[in-house]
Design a protein around this motif. Sequence first.
Motif, mmCIF file in Angstrom:
data_model
loop_
_atom_site.group_PDB
_atom_site.id
_atom_site.type_symbol
_atom_site.label_atom_id
_atom_site.label_comp_id
_atom_site.label_asym_id
_atom_site.label_seq_id
_atom_site.Cartn_x
_atom_site.Cartn_y
_atom_site.Cartn_z
ATOM 1 N N GLU A 168 0.835 -1.211 0.000
ATOM 2 C CA GLU A 168 0.000 0.000 0.000
ATOM 3 C C GLU A 168 0.868 1.259 0.000
ATOM 4 N N ARG A 169 1.952 1.257 0.768
ATOM 5 C CA ARG A 169 2.844 2.424 0.828
ATOM 6 C C ARG A 169 3.525 2.655 -0.513
ATOM 7 N N PHE A 170 4.025 1.584 -1.140
ATOM 8 C CA PHE A 170 4.636 1.731 -2.466
ATOM 9 C C PHE A 170 3.607 2.259 -3.468
ATOM 10 N N GLU A 171 2.393 1.749 -3.406
ATOM 11 C CA GLU A 171 1.343 2.225 -4.312
ATOM 12 C C GLU A 171 1.032 3.697 -4.069
ATOM 13 N N ASN A 172 1.081 4.140 -2.812
ATOM 14 C CA ASN A 172 0.864 5.555 -2.498
ATOM 15 C C ASN A 172 1.979 6.430 -3.058
ATOM 16 N N LYS A 210 6.348 0.176 -16.122
ATOM 17 C CA LYS A 210 7.050 -1.120 -16.160
ATOM 18 C C LYS A 210 7.829 -1.356 -14.862
ATOM 19 N N GLY A 211 8.544 -0.338 -14.402
ATOM 20 C CA GLY A 211 9.306 -0.491 -13.162
ATOM 21 C C GLY A 211 8.412 -0.802 -11.976
ATOM 22 N N TRP A 212 7.341 -0.039 -11.840
ATOM 23 C CA TRP A 212 6.419 -0.264 -10.719
ATOM 24 C C TRP A 212 5.730 -1.623 -10.834
ATOM 25 N N HIS A 263 13.195 9.879 -4.674
ATOM 26 C CA HIS A 263 13.134 10.310 -6.069
ATOM 27 C C HIS A 263 11.754 10.844 -6.453
ATOM 28 N N VAL A 264 10.700 10.275 -5.917
ATOM 29 C CA VAL A 264 9.367 10.814 -6.203
ATOM 30 C C VAL A 264 9.251 12.210 -5.598
ATOM 31 N N GLY A 265 9.836 12.425 -4.441
ATOM 32 C CA GLY A 265 9.883 13.775 -3.877
ATOM 33 C C GLY A 265 10.592 14.743 -4.809
ATOM 34 N N GLN A 266 11.659 14.294 -5.460
ATOM 35 C CA GLN A 266 12.347 15.142 -6.433
ATOM 36 C C GLN A 266 11.422 15.472 -7.608
ATOM 37 N N ILE A 267 10.675 14.478 -8.083
ATOM 38 C CA ILE A 267 9.745 14.697 -9.194
ATOM 39 C C ILE A 267 8.706 15.742 -8.812
ATOM 40 N N VAL A 268 8.158 15.627 -7.610
ATOM 41 C CA VAL A 268 7.167 16.601 -7.137
ATOM 42 C C VAL A 268 7.803 17.989 -7.050
ATOM 43 N N PHE A 269 8.987 18.065 -6.499
ATOM 44 C CA PHE A 269 9.670 19.361 -6.373
ATOM 45 C C PHE A 269 9.906 19.986 -7.742
ATOM 46 N N SER A 276 -1.840 21.265 -6.028
ATOM 47 C CA SER A 276 -1.280 20.644 -4.832
ATOM 48 C C SER A 276 -1.648 19.161 -4.752
ATOM 49 N N LEU A 277 -0.678 18.362 -4.320
ATOM 50 C CA LEU A 277 -0.881 16.918 -4.180
ATOM 51 C C LEU A 277 -1.076 16.520 -2.725
ATOM 52 N N SER A 278 -1.067 17.505 -1.858
ATOM 53 C CA SER A 278 -1.298 17.248 -0.432
ATOM 54 C C SER A 278 -2.191 18.362 0.098
#
Length: 181
Positions: free
Chosen positions: A13-17, A95-97, A139-145, A157-159
């Motif tokens: 669930e965390r990875f999916e989030n 594909k990676g996910w 890395h997802v944090g980097q993408i968001v930034f 906003s995503l949060s």
Amino acid sequence: MQIGKEYLRIIIERFENVKSLGDAAINQLSEEDIHWTQNRESNSVAVIVKHLNGNMISRWTDFLISDGEKDNRNRDEEFLDASFSKSDVMNMWEKGWQVLIETLLNLEEEDLLKSIYIRGEKHLVLEAIERQMAHYAYHVGQIVFIGKQVKGSSWESLSIPKGNSEEYLKVMLEKHQGRCQ
């Protein structure tokens, strides 16, 4: 309750989030945006996704039986930008996910304390999962930034949006109040 099974459920669930956060960020970006960099030392979203794809496929393919750093992986090449389309980037992302989630879904509780290797270094499966969670969230944090930098005031906003914490808390408490009674 079997703690290993519960852990696997939670970590999936965390990875999916984390993936969903990345999905929402990337979906806001244009073809041009995914190749934007702050400077020569920065990575674009396309490069970060290419790196995540290489890492995920290497780490999670034959997870329990071969070293997580596969011989066919060229990590240094992952950091070279290429003129991938947004569609190509999304295909790499998915594909990676997919490899990661399928591997986790096939793990059993007893696998969590087995040993695996990453670059010859021994890890418990549990430890390797946590290592990768931290890496992918980083890395997802980097993408968001990057998305926030590129989109500026048009960023959705995503949060919890700035200045809306109290309103958000009120809605959440009302939503969950019925469960607590």
